[in-house]
Design a protein around this motif. Sequence first.
Motif, PDB file in Angstrom:
ATOM      1  N   TYR A 149       0.834  -1.196   0.000  1.00 50.73           N
ATOM      2  CA  TYR A 149       0.000   0.000   0.000  1.00 50.73           C
ATOM      3  C   TYR A 149       0.872   1.250   0.000  1.00 50.73           C
ATOM      4  O   TYR A 149       1.950   1.272   0.611  1.00 50.73           O
ATOM      5  N   LYS A 150       0.376   2.272  -0.669  1.00 49.71           N
ATOM      6  CA  LYS A 150       0.925   3.609  -0.479  1.00 49.71           C
ATOM      7  C   LYS A 150       0.177   4.214   0.694  1.00 49.71           C
ATOM      8  O   LYS A 150      -1.051   4.287   0.702  1.00 49.71           O
ATOM      9  N   ALA A 151       0.942   4.642   1.717  1.00 52.16           N
ATOM     10  CA  ALA A 151       0.327   5.179   2.926  1.00 52.16           C
ATOM     11  C   ALA A 151       1.002   6.490   3.300  1.00 52.16           C
ATOM     12  O   ALA A 151       2.142   6.760   2.912  1.00 52.16           O
ATOM     13  N   ARG A 152       0.274   7.295   4.059  1.00 55.05           N
ATOM     14  CA  ARG A 152       0.816   8.560   4.540  1.00 55.05           C
ATOM     15  C   ARG A 152       1.029   8.461   6.044  1.00 55.05           C
ATOM     16  O   ARG A 152       0.137   8.030   6.783  1.00 55.05           O
ATOM     17  N   ILE A 153       2.236   8.848   6.482  1.00 59.70           N
ATOM     18  CA  ILE A 153       2.523   8.869   7.919  1.00 59.70           C
ATOM     19  C   ILE A 153       1.902  10.124   8.517  1.00 59.70           C
ATOM     20  O   ILE A 153       2.227  11.243   8.117  1.00 59.70           O
ATOM     21  N   LEU A 154       1.008   9.930   9.475  1.00 58.61           N
ATOM     22  CA  LEU A 154       0.385  11.056  10.162  1.00 58.61           C
ATOM     23  C   LEU A 154       1.135  11.427  11.435  1.00 58.61           C
ATOM     24  O   LEU A 154       1.161  12.596  11.820  1.00 58.61           O
ATOM     25  N   GLN A 155       1.745  10.387  12.057  1.00 57.34           N
ATOM     26  CA  GLN A 155       2.408  10.639  13.329  1.00 57.34           C
ATOM     27  C   GLN A 155       3.493   9.600  13.564  1.00 57.34           C
ATOM     28  O   GLN A 155       3.298   8.408  13.304  1.00 57.34           O
ATOM     29  N   ILE A 156       4.660  10.068  14.051  1.00 60.51           N
ATOM     30  CA  ILE A 156       5.761   9.185  14.461  1.00 60.51           C
ATOM     31  C   ILE A 156       5.995   9.432  15.938  1.00 60.51           C
ATOM     32  O   ILE A 156       6.494  10.494  16.327  1.00 60.51           O
ATOM     33  N   ASP A 157       5.615   8.463  16.775  1.00 63.68           N
ATOM     34  CA  ASP A 157       5.611   8.665  18.231  1.00 63.68           C
ATOM     35  C   ASP A 157       4.748   9.896  18.531  1.00 63.68           C
ATOM     36  O   ASP A 157       3.572   9.895  18.217  1.00 63.68           O
ATOM     37  N   ASN A 185       4.132  14.090   7.660  1.00 71.79           N
ATOM     38  CA  ASN A 185       3.315  14.105   6.438  1.00 71.79           C
ATOM     39  C   ASN A 185       4.157  13.561   5.287  1.00 71.79           C
ATOM     40  O   ASN A 185       4.430  14.250   4.321  1.00 71.79           O
ATOM     41  N   ASN A 186       4.581  12.301   5.428  1.00 69.32           N
ATOM     42  CA  ASN A 186       5.426  11.655   4.429  1.00 69.32           C
ATOM     43  C   ASN A 186       4.722  10.418   3.889  1.00 69.32           C
ATOM     44  O   ASN A 186       4.003   9.726   4.616  1.00 69.32           O
ATOM     45  N   TYR A 187       4.982  10.130   2.610  1.00 66.54           N
ATOM     46  CA  TYR A 187       4.433   8.926   2.012  1.00 66.54           C
ATOM     47  C   TYR A 187       5.417   7.776   2.154  1.00 66.54           C
ATOM     48  O   TYR A 187       6.638   7.948   2.033  1.00 66.54           O
ATOM     49  N   ILE A 188       4.873   6.597   2.416  1.00 68.88           N
ATOM     50  CA  ILE A 188       5.704   5.394   2.568  1.00 68.88           C
ATOM     51  C   ILE A 188       5.075   4.247   1.795  1.00 68.88           C
ATOM     52  O   ILE A 188       3.882   4.271   1.459  1.00 68.88           O
TER      53      ILE A 188
END
Length: 687
Positions: free
Chosen positions: A106-114, A119-122
């Motif tokens: 899946y292409k997903a967007r990071i909303l939060q890291i800890d 706002n990065n795509y992974i």
Amino acid sequence: MKNQPFIGPLAGLMLGILFAESLPLSDIANGAKLLIFVFFVIFLTFFRLKRYDFFWISMVFFVCGWMFTSNFNSYEPIPSQKLGKDSNLKLKIEEIYRPSAKFRKYKARILQIDSLRANNYILLYWRKENQELYPNDEIQIQAEILPTQKPLNPHQFDYSKWLRRQKIHYTIFSDTVYEKIKSGNSIAFKTSVYKRETHRKLIENGYTKSSADLIGAMLLGDRTEMDPETEDNYRKTGVVHILSISGLHVMMVYSIFMILLYPLVYLKNGKLIRILLSLALIWSFVVFVGFQPPVLRSAVMISVYYITVSFRRKPNIYHTLAVSAFILLWINPNFLFDVGFQLSFAAVFFIVYLHPIYQKLFKPKSKLSKNIIAFIGTSVSAQLGTMPFTVLYFNQTSGLFLAGNVVMIIASYFMMAGGMLALIFLELNWNFEWWFSLFNRIIEACNSYIRWLSSFDSLVFENISFNPLESILILWLLILIGIIWKKPSFRNVLAAFILIVCFQIQQMNQQEKFNHKKEMIVFHQTRNSVIGFRNGQQLDVYLMDISDSVNLEKYLIKPYAIKEKIKKYRIRDLEEIQNLTYFKSENSIFFEGKHLAWLSENQEEIQIAANYLLVQHNSEINKEFIHPKTQIIVDGSNYPNHLSDLEIPVWNTREKGSLIIPITPDSPKAGLLAYNLKAIFPNFLSD
């Protein structure tokens, strides 16, 4: 240029996109971007040399394309301290990609890291035993964020570059522990769920998997479940476009809408209403299949064409093509590098461009003969126009395209209509055993025909390669052929001759270079050791684990051999002893003055004075036994961080990729060097 006003802006925009690919503008230069843009707009407004209008318009859009593409592809990197370690991540699913054997992707967007907002795509590798996800779903997981992996072997497909053009710069591998925070509620979510549920229901209701796959591919825009062997057979016969939603499918759907809405022509302004309703339905179809580039291109072209007709303006297909490309590239400049985008526009352009040649060459009197000539001409033109791209990207072209298209384009109408009926029957819950049987037989007959056609290997031209320059030369030659046919002149013929000579010189230069190329290569392969010895057009590849040879040949050895124009390659066991143009013992090899040795697990410590030492299976080494000038290599058979704490330089193929060791012409002869080293290290080099 009066009839083609978009040619200048399109040329400038494309050039700006290409320029941004190699030299993107940084975010710091935002002020400079604006100043440059304003300068060119003012310059264009007040500089009125009509002779150079095309040039200046192109230059303005070149700057616009450069700025827009740089801004479109810009992103804020994730802090380095957050990479490579477990973090609590909140993700939002954006798109569904084709799955691998073990993972859905899946292409997903990071909303939060800890606790950090992001706002990065992974690219999310999601275990298949987990619940299936859909666009706009939000999940909470604990995982490592890793940079996308660049290709580690020569001529390997650069998946990281493809991902970067999807604005993806990081990768995450999921675990089985996760929490679904929120289910999606968007159009993309609903259409994705519908597609998956429809595929499942089709099989449950009596359709074969092949039938369900084709309905999914041709009508739903979903090829994620397509059988790879079937897809490969369609590709070999040059009709793989049947399996993916393309301009052909959009035109079929549009024609069906126009037929169904035909009664509207009897109303006041009925013709216009009919066209507008059909266009609205087509754009609904575009939204449904997820704005795929070929569908988007075709929808834009149909819209521009019929709007032009509705306003009683003379349609111009080249103008329509230019407007379509211009609009799409403003939506997403990375479409320019999309293979489907290139193939789609090339096919349409050359179908129109070369059509007058067939009209002049053949002048049949009957309507049937005209249709046959038009069909053959269209197929040949599309094949010629797309050939430079298929060879460049896929290293093959097919001589079976005509036989494939004659049957499959006609059959595709029945497949599309039958697929629509299947979906209607499914929604109405009508179960007709005779219909299931009939449709399944039609699909199986089509697949059987393609399987039989693909068995003619002599007409499938595989293992050929063009570099970008050679592809461009062929495209220009095709364009010149059309110009010569319309307006023959000595200058045009001379230009075509020069292009042919340039192509031949380029091919001869490449062949001469490859004929004299000698090198040793330590490839990267997980849980295996792969060593190649290239002598001109011959390649010997030694594997530590020979049982993996099929996959290695397909994904590692064959791409290298094709691009390097290797005529013959052999796959051997690493323990095999050879004395050919090089000397090889069980754990060492000498090739044109270069000495490569390898250490496997449980091997006794010995004095080593080789140029290169390959460490396998996490073997420990004592640097006191290693010559100071020996290059240590750690390949994929070891743990990722093996020997990372060693105080001497180490070439780790997981990080740096394969090690290519060029053999220079003035190196000492391998046989003499082998003899001397055997005398010095008899135990190490014993046969």
